[in-house]
Structures are given as structure tokens and as C-alpha cells.
Write a protein that holds these residues in place. Structure first.
Motif, PDB file in Angstrom:
ATOM      1  N   ASN A  38       3.438  -0.355  -7.314  1.00 34.68           N
ATOM      2  CA  ASN A  38       2.290  -0.569  -6.424  1.00 34.68           C
ATOM      3  C   ASN A  38       2.083   0.621  -5.492  1.00 34.68           C
ATOM      4  N   LEU A  39       3.186   1.190  -4.998  1.00 33.26           N
ATOM      5  CA  LEU A  39       3.068   2.332  -4.097  1.00 33.26           C
ATOM      6  C   LEU A  39       2.508   3.552  -4.827  1.00 33.26           C
ATOM      7  N   THR A  40       2.862   3.695  -6.088  1.00 34.04           N
ATOM      8  CA  THR A  40       2.301   4.797  -6.877  1.00 34.04           C
ATOM      9  C   THR A  40       0.786   4.635  -6.994  1.00 34.04           C
ATOM     10  N   GLN A  41       0.339   3.396  -7.210  1.00 36.15           N
ATOM     11  CA  GLN A  41      -1.111   3.140  -7.251  1.00 36.15           C
ATOM     12  C   GLN A  41      -1.749   3.395  -5.884  1.00 36.15           C
ATOM     13  N   ALA A  42      -1.010   3.153  -4.826  1.00 46.38           N
ATOM     14  CA  ALA A  42      -1.519   3.433  -3.470  1.00 46.38           C
ATOM     15  C   ALA A  42      -1.738   4.932  -3.278  1.00 46.38           C
ATOM     16  N   LEU A  43      -0.837   5.742  -3.834  1.00 46.64           N
ATOM     17  CA  LEU A  43      -1.038   7.196  -3.795  1.00 46.64           C
ATOM     18  C   LEU A  43      -2.347   7.567  -4.486  1.00 46.64           C
ATOM     19  N   PHE A  44      -2.549   6.981  -5.664  1.00 44.17           N
ATOM     20  CA  PHE A  44      -3.742   7.321  -6.436  1.00 44.17           C
ATOM     21  C   PHE A  44      -5.018   6.885  -5.717  1.00 44.17           C
ATOM     22  N   PHE A  45      -4.959   5.721  -5.092  1.00 42.03           N
ATOM     23  CA  PHE A  45      -6.120   5.222  -4.336  1.00 42.03           C
ATOM     24  C   PHE A  45      -6.467   6.195  -3.207  1.00 42.03           C
ATOM     25  N   THR A  46      -5.451   6.623  -2.469  1.00 40.94           N
ATOM     26  CA  THR A  46      -5.670   7.550  -1.356  1.00 40.94           C
ATOM     27  C   THR A  46      -6.271   8.860  -1.863  1.00 40.94           C
ATOM     28  N   ALA A  47      -5.722   9.374  -2.950  1.00 39.01           N
ATOM     29  CA  ALA A  47      -6.242  10.623  -3.523  1.00 39.01           C
ATOM     30  C   ALA A  47      -7.687  10.453  -3.989  1.00 39.01           C
ATOM     31  N   GLY A  48      -8.008   9.257  -4.481  1.00 42.15           N
ATOM     32  CA  GLY A  48      -9.378   8.997  -4.921  1.00 42.15           C
ATOM     33  C   GLY A  48     -10.367   8.949  -3.775  1.00 42.15           C
ATOM     34  N   GLU A  49      -9.947   8.323  -2.668  1.00 42.45           N
ATOM     35  CA  GLU A  49     -10.844   8.172  -1.519  1.00 42.45           C
ATOM     36  C   GLU A  49     -11.040   9.482  -0.758  1.00 42.45           C
ATOM     37  N   ILE A  50      -9.996  10.266  -0.619  1.00 45.37           N
ATOM     38  CA  ILE A  50     -10.059  11.475   0.211  1.00 45.37           C
ATOM     39  C   ILE A  50     -10.382  12.719  -0.614  1.00 45.37           C
ATOM     40  N   PHE A  51      -9.846  12.813  -1.828  1.00 49.35           N
ATOM     41  CA  PHE A  51     -10.013  14.019  -2.643  1.00 49.35           C
ATOM     42  C   PHE A  51     -10.934  13.815  -3.841  1.00 49.35           C
ATOM     43  N   ASN A  52     -11.340  12.569  -4.071  1.00 44.17           N
ATOM     44  CA  ASN A  52     -12.186  12.238  -5.224  1.00 44.17           C
ATOM     45  C   ASN A  52     -11.459  12.489  -6.551  1.00 44.17           C
ATOM     46  N   PHE A  53     -10.128  12.330  -6.541  1.00 47.29           N
ATOM     47  CA  PHE A  53      -9.318  12.498  -7.748  1.00 47.29           C
ATOM     48  C   PHE A  53      -9.093  11.142  -8.424  1.00 47.29           C
ATOM     49  N   GLU A  54      -8.985  11.184  -9.733  1.00 48.13           N
ATOM     50  CA  GLU A  54      -8.616   9.983 -10.504  1.00 48.13           C
ATOM     51  C   GLU A  54      -7.382  10.290 -11.336  1.00 48.13           C
ATOM     52  N   PHE A  55      -6.427   9.353 -11.364  1.00 46.04           N
ATOM     53  CA  PHE A  55      -5.172   9.535 -12.094  1.00 46.04           C
ATOM     54  C   PHE A  55      -5.123   8.563 -13.267  1.00 46.04           C
ATOM     55  N   THR A  56      -4.901   9.108 -14.464  1.00 45.90           N
ATOM     56  CA  THR A  56      -4.845   8.299 -15.674  1.00 45.90           C
ATOM     57  C   THR A  56      -3.579   8.641 -16.447  1.00 45.90           C
ATOM     58  N   PRO A  57      -2.766   7.651 -16.835  1.00 47.23           N
ATOM     59  CA  PRO A  57      -1.546   7.974 -17.591  1.00 47.23           C
ATOM     60  C   PRO A  57      -1.882   8.702 -18.891  1.00 47.23           C
ATOM     61  N   VAL A  58      -1.115   9.732 -19.217  1.00 49.91           N
ATOM     62  CA  VAL A  58      -1.341  10.414 -20.489  1.00 49.91           C
ATOM     63  C   VAL A  58      -0.744   9.567 -21.606  1.00 49.91           C
TER      64      VAL A  58
END
Length: 702
Positions: free
Chosen positions: A380-400
Motif C-alpha cells: 500500500n505504501l508503494t502505491q502511496a508513492l506512486f499516487f504522490t508522484a502522479g499528483e505532483i509530477f504527473n508520473f504514472e507507474f506501471t509494473p513491467v
């Protein structure tokens, strides 16, 4: 003629064999090529490193011997492009050193470290090369270049000058010899610490588990089984294992034993003792900067940092130190009161601090750290990192896709990072989360490939590395609030890599007392309502952490700041004292004791990193006289956090986030840090916000 032909043929075959080495080979596969982590082997490291250094030196000689008058285009640009094979080899070398160390690799490391130092000196002391750099630099003073080009030449010239490029031949020779000797000592220091971490493990019996959380007990059982002691429970000699044990164990004598094991690393009067190593490092550092005309190492090192000189760094630390000591006095009184109430019959000692601090936390704030952990599940915390990066940096993280990107250990997972709006590829993010033998302790971030337009703007390859204790099979991985904060912190470094928008590789470097700022700032998003409500969920029920527990966490945010600030500042102050004192007067063990006494260090607290295992300072030069930088950066962090909290959208305000990325993340070192911060905030940072954050009195505030 036949003999000559045979020699030439043999040389060609040897060169072909060198170039067949996978560690030298150009990266293949998706994402413009990725490291062949699945094919790396220790016995390939030495030949690859030696060949790569040879190739880079040949490129440097070609630049230095160019008969044309030096220009930015014919000197600096080819320097920036050179060394691609060496960068690839260093990627694998870094993994073997930090993530996958072994006795075999440590022997290779011992052999290579002086050779790497020698190679480095051949570049920094190349007289012809420096004259060309100097010519470009002097010309730029007459006719300034475009901003990024000017920043590059300024940084390169400064670095060469600081590394002795302008010395006479005799002094250059000694300078290079010193660097070579230091490289051996740095390797020895870090390998000694790693050996002490591996050699000291406390095995518990079932009747010695009182007070320990169930999750810790299960992890300790797994750790013992891995070490050939099934049925027992292992407390390993790393912070991630020591810290929770000292917090929860009811066994005071065992707490003392675990504490002693951890804080005496490198200080056991055995073959891995680091006290003599420290003495030699300090003497050599001092001799080296004396060649350059500096009074001490700190004066030399800080000239291109935000602090500029040791006096400014000391002024900041000394402004905070008294408030920290006063808070410790209150904290110890609170703990002693509980111990007395329980009729423990003890006086608080360092191995009691965490244990009784936890009791005070429960008593004062009704806050149980173990209860909080139930809502801090690693996935869940890993998803929280991704959420923060999405909101502030407009990044999206997808498992390869599994198996599509090679990894160096089965623990490692990889995500693709893209722009949420355009779908453009930004890079890859590797995560190596768990502690294991051969992996250095702590948490860190690194890049396998950085962004620069000059190198073709290839996708960034960034990584985070942690030492969470792997749970027993089928059990959730629950971590503490402090560990969750560190997880966000290190992800901040990764985002700093991923957000880079620079033209030249040199601009991906950092200013030590500034580079921790971006990562420290990212910690603040962990406690925002958006992250709490989405990702802090009970690992069994999936219920969001209750409001009353969140309120307790926030109310307790300044709790134990005396301990946290004092243990850190003691290390930072010692770092500066070591490097502003005549090394001939230093016996590390006695010097540490005497200096801390003079500073008024509370007997109930020890330095966060005692000298014999202070890897930041003595296993290399990155943080030497730079450990204060965490506090310097925290002044910026607290001030910048107030910019968000004052904005209409709070920590998710789009306007402030846009300025954050534009001025504080994307430029890396393409802008002077002070100028970059003023562009973001509209003014210089003030210490006031830092003091408020820690619950300390604000200077001159009524």
C-alpha cells in the motif's frame, strides 16, 4: 616478422575477449537498453573495469592533445560524452558493492580501489587537459556562454582546481598518492563495518521474546533459520532489526547486548577495528588540502556548498543544539518517571531510551507504534508513492512484464514510468526492498542511467534500496512510521532523478547540503489526508486508519524530537570537529568522548553514527564535512512545506507543485541552489519553520 605478427594477433584476441565482457557491452533490450543484471559475475568485474578505464583515458588524451585552440565544443562537449563504457561498468560495480557483496567481490574491490583512484588522478592532473579547460573558462568570463553551458564550465573548472590540477609536478604526484592511499582506506573502512554487521547476531530463545510484536518475532524466526539456527530468533546487527528490538523488548540485559553490538561496530579492538583507519584518513585528508593552501579539510570541502564555509554550518547547528538538549532533558524526565512508577529500579541508559520513549508515547498521546504499523503495509505504501508522484509530477507507474527487464536478485521489482497526460516514457524505477546478507544497511537511491539531452535523452533508470525485514511466508510486510518516512524520503531522490531536464551529464550532479532537500520535502506527503485516506489501510480488514489514530500521530509529531535531533546533530558536529582539528591531536575513541562531553551530550543518547561505523564520512568523501547538510536541507524543507500549507490547494496545489518541479527538481545542478530556491519561494529560507516543526522555541519570536 612472424613473432611480431603473433604478438599483434594475441593482442587483438585479448582485446576481442575484453570487449566480449558483458559488463562493458552496450545495454540491449527495451527502454533504449537496460543493464544485463542477470548476466553479471564477480570474475568479470576486474577485467571490465581495467579495460573501461583504459578506454576512457584514451578518449581524454585525444581531447587533451587536440592541436586546435580550446573551445566549449571541442573540449567540454567531448569530455561530457566520453566514458560510456566506464559508466556501464560502474553500474554493475555499485550493485556488487552495495546490494550483492560477497567475500570474493571484496577481494576484487580491494584490488581495484587504488587503481580507480590512480585512473581518476590521471584525469584531474592532466596538465594539457586542464589548460584547455582553463582557456574555455577564461574565455567564458570575457564572453559568457548560454546558462547551462556556463554552469558546466564553471563546475568543471572548479572541480579540477579543487582536485589539484594547478599544482606543481611534485605536489601533483603526492596528491595522487594520497588519493590512492585514501581509496584503500575507504574500502577497508566500509568492509570492516559490513563484517561487523554480519559477525554479531543475537539469537533468542522462546522465553526471551517478551514485549516483541508478533510480526517481529516471525521475521526474527525466519532470519535465524536462514542462519542455520531453526527454532531460534535472530536479532541482526542492522538498524532495521536493532531499532524495533530496543523499542519493544522487555529483556533489559538483551537490549543492552543488542545496543552494544550495534553501536560498537568497528570499535571492538579486533581485525575489523576502524579507529586506526580513521586516524590515517584524517591525516591524509589534511595533508592533501594543505597542498592546495587550505587550513583544513572542511574549509576546502565547503567552498562550493550552500554553506560556503564551516563557520556557517556550525552557526546553524549551534542555533538548534541547545533547544535539542533542553528537549532531551524533558524526555528523560518523562521516561524516568514511568520507570519509577513501575518500580523498575533503574536509571535511564541509552539502551532504555527507545523502550521508555514508547511507553511515554502511549502514556502522553495514547499512541501505540505497533498499532500504527498495522496500517503501514509495504504494498500500500508503494502505491502511496506512486499516487504522490502522479499528483505532483504527473508520473504514472506501471509494473513491467515479468522477465522483460533483467534484475540482479529475485527481490527486485521494476516499474515503467510515463507522463500521465502524454504517455511519453520517462524511465524505469527499480525497487530492492529487503535486508539480506551482503547488502549494506540503511536505505539509498541511485541511478543506472541519468537523463541528459547530450546523451540522447534516453529513459532514466532509477532505483530505491531499503532494508525492510522480509516477513514470514504469507505474512504482510508491516513497517514503522519512521521506516515509511524513509521510504518516501528515498523515493524523493528517485523522483529528482526522473524529473531531470538537463542538457549535460555534469549538471546531474548535486550540491551535498542541497540534494537532501528534495527528498526530505517528499516525506511531508506521507501525512497528507489524501495519502492517509487512500493508502493507510489495515492489512487484514482494509479499513482506513481511524481519524482518532491519525490525530494522535499528528499530535505526537514533535514527540521525541530531542532524541532525533540530538543523535543526528551529535554526528554532524563530530564530523565538523574531526575536519577542523589538527589530526595529529586526534585519537578517535578519546576524541569522540571528549568532544561530546564538551558539547554537553546527554549520557542517555549516543551519536546516530558513532565514528568507527560513520560510513557517510569515512567510507568515502561524499558526506565528509557534509553530514550537517541534512539539517541545512531541513531548513529549506520546513520553509518549502509552509509554502504548500499556505497555498489554496495545500500540498496538492497545482501552482506550487509546478514551481516545485520547474525550479527545485528538473534543473538538478543546472541552477545555483540559492537562486533556484529564491525562484520557487520568492525569498531565502528562514530557520523559523524548522524550529516550529520540531516544537522548539523560534528565535526572536514572541
Amino acid at each position: 616478422m612472424l613473432a611480431l605478427a603473433t604478438i599483434l594477433s594475441s593482442n587483438a584476441l585479448a582485446q576481442d575477449k575484453d570487449m566480449d565482457n558483458i559488463l562493458l557491452a552496450e545495454w540491449e533490450g527495451p527502454y533504449a537498453g537496460v543493464p544485463a543484471f542477470d548476466k553479471m559475475e564477480v570474475d568479470l568485474v576486474k577485467p571490465a573495469m581495467e579495460k573501461a578505464m583504459e578506454m576512457h583515458l584514451a578518449e581524454i588524451d585525444k581531447i587533451a592533445n587536440n592541436p586546435e585552440a580550446a573551445t566549449f565544443e571541442n573540449t567540454i562537449v567531448p569530455m561530457e560524452k566520453a566514458g560510456k563504457e566506464l559508466r556501464r561498468v560502474f553500474t554493475y560495480y555499485g550493485i556488487f558493492s552495495s546490494n550483492m557483496s560477497s567475500p570474493e567481490f571484496r577481494e576484487v574491490q580491494k584490488e581495484l580501489s587504488p587503481k580507480i583512484s590512480e585512473y581518476s588522478s590521471k584525469i584531474s592532473q592532466n596538465e594539457k587537459l586542464f589548460k584547455k579547460i582553463e582557456k574555455v573558462y577564461e574565455d567564458s568570463k570575457e564572453n559568457p556562454l548560454a546558462s547551462q553551458e556556463q554552469r558546466v564550465i564553471d563546475l568543471i573548472y572548479e572541480e579540477f582546481a579543487m582536485e589539484g590540477a594547478a599544482l606543481n609536478e611534485e605536489d601533483k604526484k603526492r596528491y595522487a598518492e594520497i588519493n590512492k592511499e585514501l581509496s584503500k582506506l575507504y574500502t577497508k573502512f566500509s568492509n570492516n563495518v559490513l563484517a561487523e554487521e554480519e559477525n554479531y547476531v543475537v539469537f533468542l530463545e522462546k522465553d526471551q521474546l517478551g514485549g516483541l510484536p508478533e510480526s517481529y518475532i516471525k521475521s526474527a524466526a525466519s532470519a535465524a533459520e536462514e542462519r542455520g539456527e531453526p527454532g531460534k530468533y535472530a536479532v541482526t546487527n542492522t538498524r532495521s532489526s536493532m531499532d524495533p528490538f530496543l523499542t519493544y523488548s522487555d529483556e533489559r540485559k538483551l537490549r543492552e547486548k543488542v545496543w552494544n553490538n550495534y553501536y560498537s561496530r568497528g570499535d571492538n579492538d579486533d581485525e575489523f577495528d576502524n579507529n586506526e583507519v580513521i586516524k590515517n584518513i584524517l591525516k591524509l585528508r589534511d595533508e592533501r588540502v594543505e597542498l592546495l593552501g587550505y587550513d583544513n579539510f572542511a574549509q576546502w570541502r565547503l567552498q562550493n556548498r550552500m554553506a560556503k564555509n564551516p563557520e556557517n554550518a556550525m552557526e546553524l547547528m549551534e542555533a538548534v543544539w541547545p533547544a535539542a538538549l533542553a528537549r532531551v532533558e524533558q524526555e528523560v524526565a518523562d521516561m524516568q518517571a514511568i520507570a519509577d512508577k513501575e518500580n523498575a529500579g533503574i536509571t535511564i541508559e541509552p539502551w532504555d531510551y527507545r523502550y521508555y520513549a514508547e511507553k511515554v508515547r502511549k502514556d502522553k498521546y495514547d499512541l501505540d507504534s505497533e498499532e500504527v504499523k498495522q496500517y503501514l503495509e509495504l504494498g500500500n505504501l508503494t502505491q502511496a508513492l506512486f499516487f504522490t508522484a502522479g499528483e505532483i509530477f504527473n508520473f504514472e507507474f506501471t509494473p513491467v512484464e515479468e522477465g522483460s527487464v533483467p534484475v540482479f536478485h529475485e527481490d527486485v521489482n521494476v516499474w515503467e514510468v510515463t507522463d500521465k497526460s502524454t504517455g511519453d516514457l520517462i524511465g524505469l524505477w527499480y525497487l530492492d526492498p529487503f535486508a539480506r546478507q551482503g547488502k549494506r544497511s540503511g536505505a539509498w537511491a541511485t541511478t543506472y542511467r541519468s537523463y541528459s539531452e547530450l546523451k540522447g535523452a534516453k529513459p532514466v533508470l532509477a532505483s530505491n534500496n531499503s532494508n525492510f525485514i522480509e516477513a514470514a511466508e504469507g505474512e504482510p510486510i508491516l513497517i514503522s512510521w519512521d521506516d515509511a518516512t524513509t521510504f518516501f524520503h528515498e523515493f524523493g531522490h528517485a523522483l529528482h532523478f526522473l524529473a531531470a531536464d538537463v542538457k549535460y551529464p555534469t549538471l546531474n550532479g548535486g550540491v551535498r547540503d542541497y540534494t537532501e532537500f528534495q527528498s526530505q520535502l517528499l516525506e511531508r506527503w506521507l501525512s497528507t489526508d489524501e495519502v492517509i485516506n487512500r493508502f493507510l489501510r489495515h492489512h487484514e480488514t482494509d479499513e482506513v486508519i481511524p481519524d482518532e489514530l491519525v490525530t494522535k500521530i499528528k499530535n505526537a509529531s514533535t514527540f521525541n524530537q530531542g532524541f532525533a535531533t540530538t543523535e543526528f546533530l551529535a554526528s554532524a558536529l563530530m564530523d565538523m570537529k574531526y575536519h577542523t582539528t589538527d589530526p595529529d591531536k586526534i585519537e578517535p575513541r578519546e576524541f569522540e568522548k571528549k568532544t561530546l562531553e564538551e558539547l554537553g551530550m546527554p549520557k542517555e543518547i549516543v551519536m546516530r553514527h558513532r565514528s568507527p561505523h560513520f560510513g557517510h564520512v569515512f567510507s568515502g568523501e561524499g558526506y565528509a564535512t557534509g553530514y550537517y547538510g541534512y539539517l541545512w536541507a531541513d531548513v529549506l524543507t520546513s520553509d518549502a512545506a509552509e509554502a504548500f500549507s499556505e497555498a489554496p490547494g495545500g500540498f496538492y496545489d497545482k501552482n506550487v507543485a509546478q514551481k516545485l518541479v520547474k525550479y527545485l527538481f528538473a534543473p538538478r545542478n543546472a541552477m545555483d541552489p540559492a537562486e533556484a530556491y529564491r525562484s520557487f519561494r520568492g525569498r531565502d529560507a528562514k530557520i523559523d519553520a524548522l524550529m516550529r516543526d520540531r516544537g522548539f522555541p523560534v528565535p526572536n519570536e514572541k
